[in-house]
Motif scaffolding. Sequence first.
Motif, PDB file in Angstrom:
ATOM      1  N   LEU A 136       0.849  -1.180   0.000  1.00  9.12           N
ATOM      2  CA  LEU A 136       0.000   0.000   0.000  1.00  9.12           C
ATOM      3  C   LEU A 136       0.887   1.232   0.000  1.00  9.12           C
ATOM      4  CD1 LEU A 136      -1.963  -2.248   0.970  1.00  9.12           C
ATOM      5  CD2 LEU A 136      -3.048  -0.524   2.387  1.00  9.12           C
ATOM      6  N   MET A 137       0.544   2.200  -0.860  1.00 11.71           N
ATOM      7  CA  MET A 137       1.306   3.442  -0.905  1.00 11.71           C
ATOM      8  C   MET A 137       0.354   4.619  -0.748  1.00 11.71           C
ATOM      9  SD  MET A 137       3.739   5.153  -3.810  1.00 11.71           S
ATOM     10  CE  MET A 137       2.398   5.724  -4.817  1.00 11.71           C
ATOM     11  N   HIS A 138       0.676   5.499   0.187  1.00 14.22           N
ATOM     12  CA  HIS A 138      -0.081   6.730   0.381  1.00 14.22           C
ATOM     13  C   HIS A 138       0.400   7.717  -0.670  1.00 14.22           C
ATOM     14  CE1 HIS A 138      -0.981  10.521   2.806  1.00 14.22           C
ATOM     15  NE2 HIS A 138      -2.147   9.996   2.477  1.00 14.22           N
ATOM     16  N   ARG A 139      -0.486   8.070  -1.573  1.00 15.87           N
ATOM     17  CA  ARG A 139      -0.085   8.890  -2.721  1.00 15.87           C
ATOM     18  C   ARG A 139       0.473  10.253  -2.321  1.00 15.87           C
ATOM     19  NH1 ARG A 139      -5.118   6.537  -4.896  1.00 15.87           N
ATOM     20  NH2 ARG A 139      -4.537   5.056  -6.506  1.00 15.87           N
ATOM     21  N   ALA A 140      -0.105  10.876  -1.319  1.00 15.10           N
ATOM     22  CA  ALA A 140       0.302  12.239  -0.952  1.00 15.10           C
ATOM     23  C   ALA A 140       1.707  12.306  -0.369  1.00 15.10           C
ATOM     24  CB  ALA A 140      -0.697  12.830   0.037  1.00 15.10           C
ATOM     25  N   THR A 141       2.119  11.261   0.350  1.00 14.08           N
ATOM     26  CA  THR A 141       3.421  11.300   1.015  1.00 14.08           C
ATOM     27  C   THR A 141       4.437  10.339   0.412  1.00 14.08           C
ATOM     28  OG1 THR A 141       2.741   9.608   2.608  1.00 14.08           O
ATOM     29  CG2 THR A 141       2.389  11.928   3.242  1.00 14.08           C
TER      30      THR A 141
END
Length: 128
Positions: free
Chosen positions: A90-95
């Motif tokens: 999972l990757m948090h797009r904003a950070t």
Amino acid sequence: MPEPKFKATDPAVIDLGKFLEAAPLSNGTVANLPGGQNGVTNVLAQAILNWQANVVYDQGEWVSRQDVENTPDFGEVEVRTIGQDEAYRLMHRATGIVALEETRDMAWRSLKEKVRAHARVKGDSDGD
């Protein structure tokens, strides 16, 4: 980990819970919620009062309200399955923060913790 300011047996929780059972609403109706110790009104009252005190119950633990507000929405997360459901990335797009775990639930929990920690550090450095 913060502790809740208001326990389920707190008089303020019980009083608000009783009010919520039949609270007059701004649309001219009256709330009709199940009350009592096992009803939803006391649990809701405890959540409201603790939220006002900046403490929230999230996935089995009490956390600061700021942590919950800094939790990424699922729409902000890119999910990739690795192999035949062998792992989840999972990757948090904003950070750009990434969590890689064996289950989707573990990956989501890990990502939330990492994003929350990042927001805390960023918040601390903004005040300098």
